[in-house]
Design a protein around this motif. Structure first.
Motif, mmCIF file in Angstrom:
data_model
loop_
_atom_site.group_PDB
_atom_site.id
_atom_site.type_symbol
_atom_site.label_atom_id
_atom_site.label_comp_id
_atom_site.label_asym_id
_atom_site.label_seq_id
_atom_site.Cartn_x
_atom_site.Cartn_y
_atom_site.Cartn_z
ATOM 1 N N ASP A 13 -37.348 75.149 -107.146
ATOM 2 C CA ASP A 13 -38.201 73.964 -106.975
ATOM 3 C C ASP A 13 -37.660 72.827 -107.826
ATOM 4 N N ILE A 14 -37.321 71.735 -107.152
ATOM 5 C CA ILE A 14 -36.684 70.600 -107.841
ATOM 6 C C ILE A 14 -37.513 69.345 -107.599
ATOM 7 N N ASP A 15 -37.690 68.559 -108.628
ATOM 8 C CA ASP A 15 -38.446 67.306 -108.520
ATOM 9 C C ASP A 15 -37.535 66.109 -108.789
ATOM 10 N N PHE A 16 -37.660 65.086 -107.907
ATOM 11 C CA PHE A 16 -36.985 63.797 -108.127
ATOM 12 C C PHE A 16 -38.050 62.713 -108.185
ATOM 13 N N ASP A 17 -37.728 61.620 -108.837
ATOM 14 C CA ASP A 17 -38.670 60.506 -108.777
ATOM 15 C C ASP A 17 -38.707 59.962 -107.355
ATOM 16 N N GLU A 18 -39.832 59.400 -106.983
ATOM 17 C CA GLU A 18 -40.092 59.024 -105.591
ATOM 18 C C GLU A 18 -39.034 58.066 -105.032
ATOM 19 N N ASP A 19 -38.640 57.085 -105.830
ATOM 20 C CA ASP A 19 -37.655 56.103 -105.355
ATOM 21 C C ASP A 19 -36.262 56.722 -105.227
ATOM 22 N N GLY A 20 -35.944 57.642 -106.128
ATOM 23 C CA GLY A 20 -34.605 58.215 -106.137
ATOM 24 C C GLY A 20 -34.363 59.286 -105.091
ATOM 25 N N ARG A 21 -35.434 59.823 -104.525
ATOM 26 C CA ARG A 21 -35.289 60.908 -103.550
ATOM 27 C C ARG A 21 -34.403 60.499 -102.380
ATOM 28 N N GLU A 22 -34.595 59.288 -101.874
ATOM 29 C CA GLU A 22 -33.801 58.817 -100.732
ATOM 30 C C GLU A 22 -32.331 58.687 -101.102
ATOM 31 N N ASP A 23 -32.054 58.298 -102.348
ATOM 32 C CA ASP A 23 -30.654 58.190 -102.794
ATOM 33 C C ASP A 23 -29.981 59.557 -102.804
ATOM 34 N N VAL A 24 -30.706 60.565 -103.245
ATOM 35 C CA VAL A 24 -30.160 61.925 -103.270
ATOM 36 C C VAL A 24 -29.941 62.428 -101.839
ATOM 37 N N LEU A 25 -30.902 62.164 -100.981
ATOM 38 C CA LEU A 25 -30.782 62.590 -99.583
ATOM 39 C C LEU A 25 -29.573 61.928 -98.922
ATOM 40 N N ARG A 26 -29.387 60.640 -99.213
ATOM 41 C CA ARG A 26 -28.246 59.922 -98.634
ATOM 42 C C ARG A 26 -26.929 60.522 -99.132
ATOM 43 N N TYR A 27 -26.902 60.914 -100.394
ATOM 44 C CA TYR A 27 -25.697 61.556 -100.946
ATOM 45 C C TYR A 27 -25.400 62.860 -100.200
ATOM 46 N N VAL A 28 -26.424 63.669 -99.960
ATOM 47 C CA VAL A 28 -26.249 64.953 -99.263
ATOM 48 C C VAL A 28 -25.738 64.730 -97.844
ATOM 49 N N VAL A 29 -26.305 63.747 -97.151
ATOM 50 C CA VAL A 29 -25.882 63.454 -95.775
ATOM 51 C C VAL A 29 -24.428 63.001 -95.752
ATOM 52 N N ASN A 30 -24.058 62.120 -96.672
ATOM 53 C CA ASN A 30 -22.677 61.632 -96.720
ATOM 54 C C ASN A 30 -21.686 62.741 -97.057
ATOM 55 N N LYS A 31 -22.101 63.677 -97.896
ATOM 56 C CA LYS A 31 -21.196 64.742 -98.329
ATOM 57 C C LYS A 31 -21.007 65.809 -97.243
ATOM 58 N N TYR A 32 -22.100 66.202 -96.582
ATOM 59 C CA TYR A 32 -22.020 67.337 -95.663
ATOM 60 C C TYR A 32 -21.977 66.926 -94.192
ATOM 61 N N GLY A 33 -22.363 65.705 -93.881
ATOM 62 C CA GLY A 33 -22.309 65.242 -92.504
ATOM 63 C C GLY A 33 -23.688 65.116 -91.885
ATOM 64 N N HIS A 34 -23.898 64.070 -91.113
ATOM 65 C CA HIS A 34 -25.198 63.781 -90.512
ATOM 66 C C HIS A 34 -25.666 64.900 -89.595
ATOM 67 N N ASP A 35 -24.726 65.566 -88.916
ATOM 68 C CA ASP A 35 -25.097 66.626 -87.974
ATOM 69 C C ASP A 35 -25.405 67.947 -88.662
ATOM 70 N N LYS A 36 -25.206 68.017 -89.970
ATOM 71 C CA LYS A 36 -25.432 69.266 -90.713
ATOM 72 C C LYS A 36 -26.651 69.208 -91.620
ATOM 73 N N VAL A 37 -27.382 68.101 -91.596
ATOM 74 C CA VAL A 37 -28.548 67.930 -92.471
ATOM 75 C C VAL A 37 -29.748 67.521 -91.629
ATOM 76 N N ALA A 38 -30.897 68.144 -91.901
ATOM 77 C CA ALA A 38 -32.099 67.815 -91.122
ATOM 78 C C ALA A 38 -33.353 67.988 -91.958
ATOM 79 N N HIS A 39 -34.361 67.172 -91.628
ATOM 80 C CA HIS A 39 -35.695 67.371 -92.176
ATOM 81 C C HIS A 39 -36.314 68.613 -91.535
ATOM 82 N N ILE A 40 -37.324 69.145 -92.171
ATOM 83 C CA ILE A 40 -38.100 70.251 -91.603
ATOM 84 C C ILE A 40 -39.342 69.663 -90.944
ATOM 85 N N ILE A 41 -39.533 70.004 -89.680
ATOM 86 C CA ILE A 41 -40.656 69.448 -88.930
ATOM 87 C C ILE A 41 -41.969 70.078 -89.389
ATOM 88 N N THR A 42 -43.038 69.316 -89.314
ATOM 89 C CA THR A 42 -44.383 69.836 -89.580
ATOM 90 C C THR A 42 -45.262 69.545 -88.376
#
Length: 545
Positions: A408-437
């Motif tokens: 379980d990892i916590d990021f500050d609310e504003d920084g979460r999108e920056d981390v997500l963008r880093y993950v997408v850029n590193k691994y590729g847009h087609d390899k990263v997805a949100h979990i649907i609810t």
């Protein structure tokens, strides 16, 4: 046992259109003595995993499918009215290859073909047809549309195109929804009869088999009223609106006897279903976790070696000169992580946490059982020293209980999108997805929704809803048991009140809308649609699954 199976079935995941709860649906299939049933929700595979698991658990053969939308032209065409939805087509996976191709088609429909509806085209169908069975669907199918528009030539051309793609795995599908119910749509049956007459001739001419289906949207005949109200919710209409969308009220899970009676003049349409079901193989959806690849710096032969290097580097930063206890603990954990196949997981997590800190994002100290890992502490995944505080690693990872690591990892609310963008850029847009609810109708919501389309006065609707105890997960059945006054209202002399509760009971738990998990992200080794169906979501350019 019944040799017939329903092959055109909509569950609650045909959102605000299907009223069939999966568990109750499978129970009814079993009660009718049927051995198999299909799931064919509109344009999505949201309910497939639940359906597959529930059917197998209850001894029913699951047939995974989808009622897809086939673009009139190409999915790249989005200029005319004819491009806004598409012709209906039923696809059923007859083996694992077919399932994977269905995943590809449904994902592509959302990612590349969405225009009012998720659409594919015949070029895509031909590309991913292996392992799939297709049928012509309902009156909204392409062949039926050509027939009803008076173009028999167009109908034949459409049929030949599907035969070219699917060969003997293409079926002409017929339905009969005769009704004298004044509340129902009585215009459908004559059109169905017109289609059937042409289908008989096409079947003989092209040697294509006919199958009977019932386009199931709800489980029991008495659920038709509740389904009517669900459609009103979907279309924002009141139940007394003369212009509202109506179904025939015949779209329930009928027995084989009922189907044979309806199609007594075409018995082969019912018989052919058993032959189709026999084509469908049993296959598993679950498989071992597939970890993403982590790019190693030069000089390291594998993930284990690099993880060991980073761990000991971090250990010296954390503790300075290492004690025997610290070395033994680190080596034990690294050995366990290697045996369980999770070194890449730790490398990925430590990498995006390192990137987060470099971007100035606030990172929490780590929560849950991961706090018991010395490796996690050395990698700065957590900030609690497990040796100092006597925390157990075995609560986090244990060779006797193989499961994915849960950190379980916590990021500050504003920084979460920056981390997500880093993950997408590193691994590729087609390899990263949100979990649907999925947002569903809880007890209070079911009462309020039904009350609104019933035109039950707001004070009455509020009074009924407020009788339901304020507790997460409370059901109407439980509320009746706890609140006698609410149970008494089921037999109210006011028909609007008694009907509101009656229909709310059926619709309770229905999926109302989709969303995305606030925190959950999936990272894949390859393009995610090689494994799982994807869709798009509002307010994000990432896919969802």
């Amino acid at each position: 046992m019944s040799s017939f199976a329903h092959l055109h079935v909509h569950t609650q995941y045909s959102i605000l259109d299907g009223a069939s709860n999966i568990s109750l649906l499978i129970d009814k299939v079993k009660a009718l003595g049927m051995e198999a049933v299909a799931i064919t929700d509109h344009g999505n595979m949201f309910g497939v995993k639940e359906f597959h698991a529930t059917a197998l658990k209850k001894g029913i053969k699951p047939i995974i499918g989808c009622e897809i939308y086939v673009a009139k032209r190409s999915i790249t065409d989005t200029s005319g009215k004819e491009d806004r939805s598409g012709d209906h087509l039923i696809l059923l996976a007859k083996n694992l290859k077919g399932y994977k191709n269905l995943v590809k088609l449904v994902s592509t429909a959302w990612i590349k073909g969405f225009y009012y509806k998720p659409r594919i085209d015949k070029e895509l169908l031909a590309q991913y047809s292996e392992g799939l069975i297709a049928s012509s669907a309902c009156l909204a199918g392409e062949i039926q549309d050509e027939i009803l528009n008076g173009s028999l030539t167009g109908a034949e051309e459409a049929l030949k195109a599907y035969i070219d793609i699917f060969g003997e795995d293409f079926y002409l599908e017929i339905q009969r929804h005769e009704t004298n119910d004044p509340e129902a749509d009585r215009t459908v049956f004559p059109l169905q009869e017109k289609v059937i007459e042409v289908f008989k001739k096409l079947s003989e001419k092209y040697k294509v088999r006919i199958i009977a289906t019932n386009d199931v949207h709800f489980i029991n005949a008495e659920d038709a009223g509740a389904h009517d109200r669900l459609i009103c919710l979907n279309t924002a209409k009141d139940i007394d609106d003369p212009d509202r969308l109506r179904y025939t009220r015949q779209e329930y899970l009928k027995s084989e006897e009922e189907m044979r009676s309806i199609f007594s003049d075409i018995p082969e349409a019912v018989d052919n279903v058993a032959d189709l079901v026999q084509k469908v193989e049993k296959y598993k959806l679950d498989h071992d976790p597939i970890m993403p690849d982590f790019d190693l710096p030069e000089g390291y032969k594998d993930d284990n070696e690099y993880l060991r290097f980073l761990t000991y580097k971090g250990a010296k930063e954390r503790w300075g000169e290492l004690t025997k206890e610290q070395v033994e603990r680190i080596d034990f954990e690294l050995d366990t992580i290697a045996k369980m196949g999770f070194p890449g997981y730790f490398l990925i997590v430590q990498d995006f946490l390192r990137a987060a800190r470099e971007m100035g994002v606030s990172v929490g100290p780590g929560r849950g059982s991961a706090a018991g890992s010395a490796v996690a502490f050395c990698l700065r995944i957590t900030d609690i020293d497990p040796i100092k505080y006597g925390l157990l690693f075995e609560r986090f990872l244990n060779l006797d209980r193989i499961s994915m690591p849960d950190i379980d990892i916590d990021f500050d609310e504003d920084g979460r999108e920056d981390v997500l963008r880093y993950v997408v850029n590193k691994y590729g847009h087609d390899k990263v997805a949100h979990i649907i609810t999925f947002g569903s109708m809880a007890a209070k919501m079911a009462i309020r929704d039904v009350a609104r389309v019933q035109k039950l006065p707001l004070p009455d609707a509020d009074r009924l809803a407020k009788m339901v105890p304020e507790r997460p997960g409370i059901t109407l059945a439980a509320a009746y048991a706890e609140v006698p006054e609410l149970a008494k209202e089921r037999n109210s002399s006011n028909k609007l009140i008694s009907q509101t509760l009656k229909y709310a009971e059926v619709l309770e738990g229905s999926v109302r809308q989709t969303g995305i998990h606030a925190c959950g992200i999936i990272i894949g080794k390859d393009s995610l649609d090689n494994y799982i169906p994807l869709c798009t979501a509002k307010d994000t350019d990432l896919y969802s699954t």
